[in-house]
Design a protein around this motif. Structure first.
Motif, PDB file in Angstrom:
ATOM      1  N   LYS A   1       0.636  -1.076   0.021  1.00  0.00           N
ATOM      2  CA  LYS A   1      -0.046  -0.237   0.213  1.00  0.00           C
ATOM      3  C   LYS A   1       0.688   0.924  -0.170  1.00  0.00           C
ATOM      4  O   LYS A   1       1.603   1.363   0.922  1.00  0.00           O
ATOM      5  N   GLY A   2       0.511   2.037  -0.898  1.00  0.00           N
ATOM      6  CA  GLY A   2       1.336   3.187  -0.913  1.00  0.00           C
ATOM      7  C   GLY A   2       0.140   4.435  -1.249  1.00  0.00           C
ATOM      8  O   GLY A   2      -1.211   4.056  -1.069  1.00  0.00           O
ATOM      9  N   ASN A   3       0.385   5.828  -0.845  1.00  0.00           N
ATOM     10  CA  ASN A   3      -0.233   6.973  -1.134  1.00  0.00           C
ATOM     11  C   ASN A   3      -0.479   7.959  -2.344  1.00  0.00           C
ATOM     12  O   ASN A   3       1.210   8.689  -2.328  1.00  0.00           O
ATOM     13  N   VAL A   4      -0.903   8.730  -3.012  1.00  0.00           N
ATOM     14  CA  VAL A   4      -0.443   9.537  -3.902  1.00  0.00           C
ATOM     15  C   VAL A   4      -0.042  10.633  -2.476  1.00  0.00           C
ATOM     16  O   VAL A   4       1.483  11.863  -3.191  1.00  0.00           O
ATOM     17  N   LEU A   5      -0.467  10.812  -1.860  1.00  0.00           N
ATOM     18  CA  LEU A   5       0.464  12.023  -0.743  1.00  0.00           C
ATOM     19  C   LEU A   5       0.950  11.029   0.314  1.00  0.00           C
ATOM     20  O   LEU A   5      -0.173   9.666   0.475  1.00  0.00           O
ATOM     21  N   ASP A   6       1.690  11.121   1.468  1.00  0.00           N
ATOM     22  CA  ASP A   6       1.828  10.414   2.443  1.00  0.00           C
ATOM     23  C   ASP A   6       2.171  10.613   3.054  1.00  0.00           C
ATOM     24  O   ASP A   6       2.578  10.408   4.411  1.00  0.00           O
TER      25      ASP A   6
END
Length: 185
Positions: free
Chosen positions: A86-91
């Motif tokens: 899981k990653g995100n465009v904003l962290d």
């Protein structure tokens, strides 16, 4: 790594399913989470890895999940993957989108896009699931999507919002089919 005293605001922490090992990578200050890992690969088997890219991280860490990550893990298991990244465009870690800093350079650390690329390279496919973000983050989203697309991994989603963004998976039916994600022009 031990997290600093950053409170992302969420209080719902879910236990990992039996047999699922967890991991996470946070910034030293604890405000940012670049990666979340869940692995239930049977011993001796090669992992089948899928990467989900959401809007921004919440409370999930190595030992506990949050509702969105738990839902995505269920999709991954139903699709017969054995490893979920899981990653995100904003962290920036915040449960509510209104708690994300307004400045895109604060909402997204310099470590985020390289982490997304690294996770995409480990994955069979990438599921975009970031939902609708404020227009001020359009450049950050574009940069993240372009970097992930450059890995050559298939980009999928669970549907599109009217603005062309990838639908957030939390309230979608468990039988929602994957579809190709059309890169914005």
């Amino acid at each position: 790594m031990t997290q600093a005293a950053h409170d992302p605001g969420g209080k719902v922490r879910l236990r990992l399913p039996d047999g699922v090992l967890g991991g996470a990578r946070f910034s030293d200050c604890g405000r940012y989470r670049q990666a979340l890992i869940r692995d239930w690969t049977p011993e001796g088997a090669a992992p089948r890895t899928v990467l989900f890219i959401g809007m921004n991280p919440s409370v999930a860490d190595a030992a506990a999940s949050d509702p969105t990550c738990h839902r995505e893990l269920m999709f991954a298991r139903d699709w017969e993957f054995t490893r979920y990244l899981k990653g995100n465009v904003l962290d920036w870690r915040a449960t509510s989108p209104r708690d994300i800093p307004h400045d895109p350079e604060v909402a997204c650390s310099g470590d985020n896009v390289p982490a997304l690329v690294e996770m995409a390279q480990e994955s069979e496919l990438v599921v975009l699931a970031y939902g609708k973000l404020h227009q001020r983050f359009a450049g950050v989203v574009r940069d993240a999507l372009m970097a992930v697309e450059a890995t050559g991994r298939p980009l999928k989603c669970l549907g599109l919002n009217k603005d062309g963004s990838a639908k957030h998976p939390l309230y979608l039916r468990k039988d929602t089919p994957l579809r190709d994600f059309p890169m914005p022009a």
